[in-house]
Design a protein around this motif. Structure first.
Motif, short mmCIF file in Angstrom:
data_model
loop_
_atom_site.label_atom_id
_atom_site.label_comp_id
_atom_site.label_asym_id
_atom_site.label_seq_id
_atom_site.Cartn_x
_atom_site.Cartn_y
_atom_site.Cartn_z
N MET A 1 8.35 57.52 60.27
CA MET A 1 8.96 56.21 60.42
C MET A 1 10.04 56.30 61.51
SD MET A 1 11.06 53.98 57.62
CE MET A 1 9.75 52.98 57.03
N PRO A 2 10.01 55.39 62.51
CA PRO A 2 11.00 55.43 63.58
C PRO A 2 12.39 55.04 63.08
CG PRO A 2 9.46 53.62 63.91
CD PRO A 2 9.01 54.37 62.70
N LYS A 3 13.39 55.67 63.67
CA LYS A 3 14.77 55.32 63.34
C LYS A 3 15.12 53.97 63.94
CE LYS A 3 16.80 59.92 63.33
NZ LYS A 3 17.84 60.73 63.97
N ALA A 4 16.10 53.33 63.34
CA ALA A 4 16.58 52.04 63.86
C ALA A 4 17.59 52.29 64.97
CB ALA A 4 17.24 51.25 62.74
N SER A 5 17.74 51.32 65.83
CA SER A 5 18.74 51.44 66.89
C SER A 5 20.14 51.36 66.27
CB SER A 5 18.55 50.34 67.93
OG SER A 5 18.69 49.07 67.34
N THR A 6 21.10 51.87 67.01
CA THR A 6 22.50 51.87 66.58
C THR A 6 23.22 50.73 67.28
OG1 THR A 6 22.43 54.28 66.42
CG2 THR A 6 24.60 53.26 66.48
N LYS A 7 24.00 49.96 66.53
CA LYS A 7 24.80 48.88 67.13
C LYS A 7 26.16 49.42 67.50
CE LYS A 7 23.14 44.90 64.54
NZ LYS A 7 23.59 43.82 63.65
N ARG A 8 26.59 49.09 68.72
CA ARG A 8 27.93 49.45 69.18
C ARG A 8 28.56 48.22 69.82
NH1 ARG A 8 27.63 55.26 72.17
NH2 ARG A 8 26.74 56.46 70.46
N TYR A 9 29.77 47.92 69.40
CA TYR A 9 30.46 46.72 69.87
C TYR A 9 31.54 47.10 70.88
CZ TYR A 9 28.19 44.60 65.87
OH TYR A 9 27.26 44.15 64.97
N TYR A 10 31.62 46.32 71.96
CA TYR A 10 32.59 46.58 73.02
C TYR A 10 33.18 45.28 73.53
CZ TYR A 10 30.49 51.21 73.26
OH TYR A 10 30.03 52.46 72.94
N ARG A 11 34.35 45.43 74.12
CA ARG A 11 34.95 44.34 74.88
C ARG A 11 35.04 44.84 76.31
NH1 ARG A 11 40.72 41.19 74.33
NH2 ARG A 11 40.11 39.52 75.75
N ILE A 12 34.49 44.06 77.22
CA ILE A 12 34.52 44.43 78.63
C ILE A 12 35.11 43.27 79.42
CG2 ILE A 12 32.52 45.95 78.37
CD1 ILE A 12 30.83 43.83 79.74
N ASP A 13 35.46 43.55 80.65
CA ASP A 13 35.94 42.49 81.54
C ASP A 13 34.82 41.45 81.63
OD1 ASP A 13 36.49 40.89 83.80
OD2 ASP A 13 37.63 42.50 84.73
N ARG A 14 35.12 40.22 81.29
CA ARG A 14 34.08 39.19 81.22
C ARG A 14 33.37 38.97 82.55
NH1 ARG A 14 35.50 33.69 82.30
NH2 ARG A 14 37.56 33.56 83.23
N ARG A 15 34.05 39.30 83.64
CA ARG A 15 33.43 39.16 84.96
C ARG A 15 32.40 40.25 85.23
NH1 ARG A 15 39.15 39.12 87.72
NH2 ARG A 15 39.17 40.80 86.22
N GLU A 16 32.36 41.27 84.36
CA GLU A 16 31.47 42.41 84.56
C GLU A 16 30.30 42.46 83.56
OE1 GLU A 16 31.80 44.09 87.17
OE2 GLU A 16 33.87 43.74 87.75
N VAL A 17 30.13 41.41 82.78
CA VAL A 17 29.05 41.38 81.78
C VAL A 17 27.69 41.57 82.45
CG1 VAL A 17 27.83 39.92 80.11
CG2 VAL A 17 30.33 40.05 80.07
N HIS A 18 27.44 40.84 83.51
CA HIS A 18 26.14 40.94 84.19
C HIS A 18 25.96 42.31 84.84
CE1 HIS A 18 25.15 36.81 83.40
NE2 HIS A 18 26.32 36.44 83.87
N PHE A 19 27.04 42.85 85.38
CA PHE A 19 26.98 44.17 86.00
C PHE A 19 26.57 45.23 84.98
CE2 PHE A 19 29.27 48.17 87.01
CZ PHE A 19 28.56 48.52 88.15
N LEU A 20 27.22 45.24 83.81
CA LEU A 20 26.89 46.22 82.79
C LEU A 20 25.45 46.06 82.31
CD1 LEU A 20 27.64 48.56 80.96
CD2 LEU A 20 28.62 46.90 79.35
N LYS A 21 25.03 44.83 82.12
CA LYS A 21 23.64 44.58 81.70
C LYS A 21 22.66 45.12 82.74
CE LYS A 21 20.69 40.93 79.91
NZ LYS A 21 20.53 41.32 78.53
N PHE A 22 22.96 44.90 84.01
CA PHE A 22 22.12 45.38 85.11
C PHE A 22 22.04 46.91 85.10
CE2 PHE A 22 21.98 46.94 89.52
CZ PHE A 22 20.75 46.45 89.91
N ILE A 23 23.17 47.57 84.91
CA ILE A 23 23.20 49.04 84.88
C ILE A 23 22.36 49.56 83.72
CG2 ILE A 23 24.68 51.06 84.48
CD1 ILE A 23 24.92 49.91 87.31
N LEU A 24 22.54 48.99 82.54
CA LEU A 24 21.80 49.45 81.36
C LEU A 24 20.30 49.21 81.51
CD1 LEU A 24 24.23 48.33 78.54
CD2 LEU A 24 23.75 50.68 79.28
N GLU A 25 19.92 48.12 82.15
CA GLU A 25 18.49 47.86 82.37
C GLU A 25 17.88 48.90 83.30
OE1 GLU A 25 18.34 43.80 83.70
OE2 GLU A 25 18.45 43.02 81.66
#
Length: 79
Positions: A1-25
């Motif tokens: 049975m596969p493990k579930a993903s882990t949730k991690r919560y962060y606060r980042i500079d709101r102007r960098e939300v798209h940048f972080l998403k792009f990097i993770l993708e």
């Protein structure tokens, strides 16, 4: 049975939300990011099983460029 993903919560500079998403993708399959509150920069990362250290390294490298801090309160509330 596969493990579930882990949730991690962060606060980042709101102007960098798209940048972080792009990097993770760029790291296909490592983590998926969801924006919880775009005005305040609250996000949750769903980290794939076995990729926790890789995500830690990515975020550590980015801390020199953008503000990234754990959002402990959101984690406790389980949003």
């Amino acid at each position: 049975m596969p493990k579930a993903s882990t949730k991690r919560y962060y606060r980042i500079d709101r102007r960098e939300v798209h940048f972080l998403k792009f990097i993770l993708e760029g790291y296909s399959g490592v983590a998926v990011m969801r924006t919880l509150d775009p005005q305040n920069g609250f996000v949750v990362l769903y980290v794939s099983p076995g990729c926790e250290k890789e995500v830690d390294m990515i975020l550590s490298d980015l801390k020199g460029q953008i503000r990234i801090e754990k959002a402990e309160l959101l984690e406790r509330e389980g949003l």
